[in-house]
Design an enzyme around this catalytic site. Structure first.
Site, PDB file in Angstrom:
ATOM      1  CB  CYS A  88     -13.688  -0.876 -35.585  1.00  0.00           C
ATOM      2  SG  CYS A  88     -15.285  -0.027 -35.464  1.00  0.00           S
ATOM      3  CE1 TYR A  90     -19.498   4.101 -39.414  1.00  0.00           C
ATOM      4  CE2 TYR A  90     -18.523   1.928 -39.742  1.00  0.00           C
ATOM      5  CZ  TYR A  90     -19.325   2.965 -40.186  1.00  0.00           C
ATOM      6  OH  TYR A  90     -19.945   2.865 -41.407  1.00  0.00           O
ATOM      7  CB  CYS A  91     -13.691   1.742 -32.854  1.00  0.00           C
ATOM      8  SG  CYS A  91     -14.993   0.513 -32.779  1.00  0.00           S
ATOM      9  CG  ASN A  92      -9.489   3.289 -35.519  1.00  0.00           C
ATOM     10  OD1 ASN A  92      -9.066   2.895 -34.441  1.00  0.00           O
ATOM     11  ND2 ASN A  92      -9.369   2.563 -36.631  1.00  0.00           N
TER      12      ASN A  92
END
Length: 224
Positions: A88, A90-92
């Site tokens: 992901c 966005y999560c990173n």
């Protein structure tokens, strides 16, 4: 640049389909439909809120060492970010922003961890690729995420899209549940109560790491 500005810029590039993304345009309505259904279904309302009692947990770090919330809270407040996985982007980007804010969080007396359903090997990869100085704990089956009110099952049409895109969650996470946590960030006081909570069913929207600092500092100022 703020975290949300980075996320918005990435989203615009991804939707444009330009290299290196080359994302087929037909995938975007499917992803947006799933997000809209989570929002319309009131998923965020079921998550823990400020003042709620946070559930106790023990999860393994990437090296297989059990880490308990009780032990972490014995040192001071605890900041938790629920992380979907190494796949992901966005999560990173959020993990990178949290790492940049880690000194401020630790200066306020807190410990920072992320919690993900992915297997430890993928957490090690996440930590390495994002240059993290805090651990990603493995939450098999999203059981702790469920206790925080964040777990949801992917609808069948989104499962099919993930499979077509090569995003094999059973392989990444080590279970066949096809569940994920909604992105959520919490600060927990030493008394076990939630000091700060931010949950958004839209995985492209994340709060700034600094947003939790006032609540964290206020909680630290209170007697345990």
């Amino acid at each position: 640049m703020s975290l949300q500005a980075r996320l918005d810029a990435f989203k615009a590039d991804f939707r444009s389909g330009k290299p290196p993304f080359n994302a087929p345009p037909e995938i975007h309505p499917v992803m947006e439909r799933a997000t809209a259904e989570l929002i319309d279904g009131g998923a965020a309302a079921r998550a823990l809120k400020v003042g709620d009692r946070a559930p106790a947990f023990t999860l393994n770090d990437p090296d297989g060492k059990p880490i308990s919330s009780a032990d972490l809270l014995a040192r001071g407040p605890l900041v938790i970010s629920f992380y979907r996985g190494v796949w992901c982007p966005y999560c990173n980007m959020e993990l990178q922003a949290l790492e940049a804010a880690r000194l401020a969080i630790e200066t306020a007396g807190a410990t920072l961890v992320a919690i993900s359903p992915q297997k430890p090997a993928n957490s090690r990869r996440s930590a390495r690729e994002n240059s993290l100085g805090f651990p990603i704990l493995s939450d098999p089956g999203n059981e702790v995420a469920a206790a925080f009110g964040l777990r949801f099952a992917l609808p069948d049409y989104l499962v099919e899209l993930y499979k077509k895109l090569g995003n094999n969650l059973p392989l990444t996470n080590g279970d066949d549940s096809w569940t994920l946590p909604m992105p959520g960030r919490f600060a927990i006081g030493q008394d076990g109560n939630v000091l700060y909570a931010e949950v958004n069913p839209d995985y492209t929207k994340r709060p700034e790491p600094e947003d939790l600092l006032p609540a964290l500092r206020a909680g630290v100022a209170q007697p345990a």
